[in-house]
Design a protein around this motif. Sequence first.
Motif, short mmCIF file in Angstrom:
data_model
loop_
_atom_site.label_atom_id
_atom_site.label_comp_id
_atom_site.label_asym_id
_atom_site.label_seq_id
_atom_site.Cartn_x
_atom_site.Cartn_y
_atom_site.Cartn_z
N GLU A 136 -0.58 11.96 -10.72
CA GLU A 136 -1.14 10.41 -11.09
C GLU A 136 -0.13 9.89 -11.45
OE1 GLU A 136 -3.04 7.02 -11.18
OE2 GLU A 136 -3.89 9.12 -10.09
N ASP A 138 0.03 7.94 0.42
CA ASP A 138 0.15 9.48 0.33
C ASP A 138 -0.28 10.53 1.43
OD1 ASP A 138 0.95 11.07 -1.12
OD2 ASP A 138 -1.00 11.00 -2.90
N CYS A 187 0.93 -1.07 0.05
CA CYS A 187 0.50 0.26 0.43
C CYS A 187 0.37 1.18 -0.07
CB CYS A 187 -1.15 0.24 0.87
SG CYS A 187 -1.81 1.75 1.52
N LEU A 188 0.68 2.49 -0.97
CA LEU A 188 1.51 3.85 -0.64
C LEU A 188 0.58 4.85 0.31
CD1 LEU A 188 3.38 4.65 -3.36
CD2 LEU A 188 1.54 6.23 -2.45
N VAL A 208 5.86 3.57 -8.36
CA VAL A 208 5.30 2.24 -8.46
C VAL A 208 6.73 1.59 -9.21
CG1 VAL A 208 4.22 0.73 -8.98
CG2 VAL A 208 3.03 2.89 -7.93
N ARG A 249 -3.45 2.48 -3.38
CA ARG A 249 -3.42 3.55 -2.90
C ARG A 249 -4.81 4.62 -1.88
NH1 ARG A 249 -2.69 8.84 -6.57
NH2 ARG A 249 -1.32 10.80 -5.64
N SER A 292 -4.89 8.13 0.04
CA SER A 292 -4.52 9.34 0.48
C SER A 292 -4.96 10.04 1.49
CB SER A 292 -4.76 9.77 -1.10
OG SER A 292 -4.47 9.73 -2.08
N LYS A 309 -1.63 -2.92 -10.82
CA LYS A 309 -2.24 -2.12 -10.48
C LYS A 309 -2.92 -3.18 -8.81
CE LYS A 309 -5.61 1.15 -12.07
NZ LYS A 309 -6.58 2.01 -12.42
N PHE A 326 2.61 9.19 -8.97
CA PHE A 326 2.38 8.09 -8.21
C PHE A 326 3.31 6.70 -9.09
CE2 PHE A 326 -0.95 4.15 -8.52
CZ PHE A 326 -0.42 3.69 -7.32
N LYS A 327 2.78 7.12 -10.25
CA LYS A 327 2.80 5.32 -11.38
C LYS A 327 4.82 5.69 -11.43
CE LYS A 327 -1.31 5.76 -14.62
NZ LYS A 327 -1.28 6.40 -15.57
#
Length: 459
Positions: A295, A289, A286-287, A302, A325, A327, A320, A298-299
């Motif tokens: 976006e 943030d 899990c990220l 990863v 994610r 936030s 994915k 984020f990519k």
Amino acid sequence: MDGETLDVGFGKEVWIGSFSAVRPYGWKDHEILITLNVDTANKPATRNLHLTNESAPGKSDSYIHCVLAGDGRRKAMVNFARGLTDEQVKTMEKDLKDLKVKYVLPSKDDKIIKRQYRVNGFRKSATKEIIPDLKISVAEYFKETHGVDLKYPNLPCLWVGPKQKTIYIPMEFCKMDKQPMPRKKKLPDDAVAKMIRATAVKPMDRQKKIIDGLKKNNAMYKDDPYAREFGISVSGEMAKLTGRVLDAPVIEYSGGKVANINKSNPGKWFQDKNQYVVGQTCTNWCLFDLSGLSENQFKEVVMGFSSVGKEAGMIISKKKEDILRISGTMREAEDVAGSNEEKLKQALKHYESENKKLEMILIIFPFKAGFLYDKIKQLGDIKYNITTQCCLKTVLFKGDSLNKQVVGNICLKINAKLGGINHVLAPKSKPAVLKRPVMVMGADVSHPAPESRGLKPSI
């Protein structure tokens, strides 16, 4: 030794100087031998700034501006006429408590009242804070008694002086006194980091500073009649001890590949294309943030962790469906009780609903936040037994692109936390005691920070 000052932001500076102590250590020919212990020393202190007045309009260099602007990377939005926000009041009260301020009040009849007080805390604004025995507001008191109309009546009043008394003074008449920080007050994390970076010097540079100071002291003692009478002089060179330098070990990676450490620069080496001895797999992660990643960012995070991890010998999923994610904002994380725990529970439930096990949470902060870091580690390591890894967005990204070197350093930590082995000592560097199974134990005493003395024990 000549002193220096270093601005570290937050309205603070560091005084750079020297520490010395004299200790007796023996006798020779009926004379006492003493050693002079000298070292460089650094002490954080407050800057001599007015609490509200700027050196020029728009300079934003009052003490309040400096504290709220932090290390200068963000501009403090302050409106003294309107007053401070709840968050700004909280920050300033924590900063000013137990510090001394100079109070200067231009009064009627051209008299100037000067006092020095220690701050106990904040009260309401001058228009709302009522003086108990007079039954009038602070603003009304200053108008009636001193003939002064307050410029910023909506700013909180400072509660100063003896705690049993009700001495409330407006901020606009106060100036921060230049003073060393009390032992129980901590510098903000960013200021500590800046102080360490600026004051950490190489051993030879440090030695030169000390020797230069010794020579000045010796010259002073030679010209001093009292020192001459008592036969006191200071040697211009350091005491010498006999020692030996151990050879740097050879580090081994997967497949027996080694990394040799440069003898002229020991203590660091490059992993290059070598892979971890035992690389772990992190599939479900899990990220979290807190820094407002876009976006694309984020990519990039990863893909960066997946590719750098693969090069180093560990597998971090980039699919994915494997990555969640979540936030949030720093304000919510700091102000709303239990919000961090709810986020962790949300991540756990997400993977439990898919019959998967959450293996790691990567938390990205916009800036250093010691209290939040401690809370997240307590929840992850102790309460929920989840591997957590924290990092700063400002460190993770170099300009607009991901810093692969930083990602590589973080992967070292992640692999070790997941049970992997990054590297080992090469067989030829292992001492005899490590040729067979052995356990090395260490013991240390951890003392509480100065601000927690008497509240927390030594462990």
